[in-house]
Design a protein around this motif. Structure first.
Motif: not given
Ligand SMILES: [Zn+2]
Length: 261
Positions: A123, A125, A129, A142, A210
């Motif tokens: 997926h 972000h 992050e 990730h 996260t």
């Molecule tokens: Zn993630």
């Protein structure tokens, strides 16, 4: 062939006890209404539900700023610490309201030392992050893997604005725009290995999810080199998810190891 370099020896944390929860989809793992802005934002996660208390009280939380030392003093080490074996999978996308998730069929895995972790999903972000030497990237991918004990390992890859990414476009073209929608495209296969940088230098440490419930004992490997996506591709994701990145967490007494290819 890898050489290891210890960046910070502030203490030792082991990747140990199995997780008891299944977290293939953050939004399905919990019922509390968490998010990234307002009263549901990351600084409030620990107060939203009892099962989220690690988000506030945990001492091994993710993401962190990854500091790369300027001077390399790596020692030789001939073992292959991280082996990546990804296979193509039929495109299966979910908009879970927090991110776009690509579910993976069984058969792809990483080996970290003697431990095998199966790839279950990846997926995105926006922004990144993790940071490297204080620098954020435009996005972060990730790859979430699970060991047979239940332990998780996540491989992180930064995306920075640059060349158009044709493999990413296969996902973008099928991306469900509405939360809760999924899309199975049986005649399109994607291969996670197409989203890895050519150079496999990475940083590894013990962290957490996260997203709530912020469970710890997650093995993190973050690739030092980014891959690219065009500014238009980044904009398309950010229109759906303006921000879905948790802020930087304290390193505390953790060891971060840089592994050179
Ligand atoms: Zn993630």
């Amino acid at each position: 062939m890898y050489r290891r370099q210890l960046l910070k020896l502030l203490g030792v944390s082991a990747v140990g006890t199995p997780l008891s929860i299944c977290v293939t989809s953050p939004v399905l793992a919990t019922t509390a209404n968490w998010g990234y802005i307002g009263k549901a934002s990351p600084e409030h996660w620990g107060d939203l539900a009892p099962e989220f208390q690690l988000c506030q009280l945990g001492r091994q939380q993710t993401p962190i700023n990854l500091q790369i030392a300027g001077v390399k003093t790596a020692q030789s080490n001939s073992e292959d610490l991280l082996v990546i074996n990804y296979q193509p999978t039929p495109l299966h996308l979910i908009n879970n309201g927090k991110t776009i998730q690509v579910n993976y069929q069984p058969g792809s895995y990483i080996k970290y030392g003697n431990d095998t972790f199966e790839l279950i999903q990846f997926h995105f972000h926006h922004l990144s992050e993790h940071r490297i030497n204080g620098k954020s990237y435009d996005m972060e991918l990730h790859f979430v893997h699970r060991h047979k004990t239940g332990n998780l390992a996540v491989l992180g890859v930064f995306l920075q604005a640059g060349a158009f990414n044709p493999k990413l476009q296969l996902i973008w073209d099928a991306m469900p725009q509405q939360p809760g929608r999924e899309n199975r495209v049986k005649d399109i296969y994607i291969d996670a290995c197409h989203f890895l940088p050519a150079q496999r230098r990475f940083l590894t440490y013990s962290g957490s999810l996260t997203t709530p419930p912020c469970s710890e004992n997650v093995l993190w490997c973050v690739m030092a080199m980014p891959i690219t996506a065009s500014p238009e591709q980044i904009a398309k994701f950010s229109q759906i998810f303006p921000t879905n990145a948790r802020p930087i967490q304290p390193l505390n007494h953790r060891l971060v190891t840089e592994v050179l290819e």
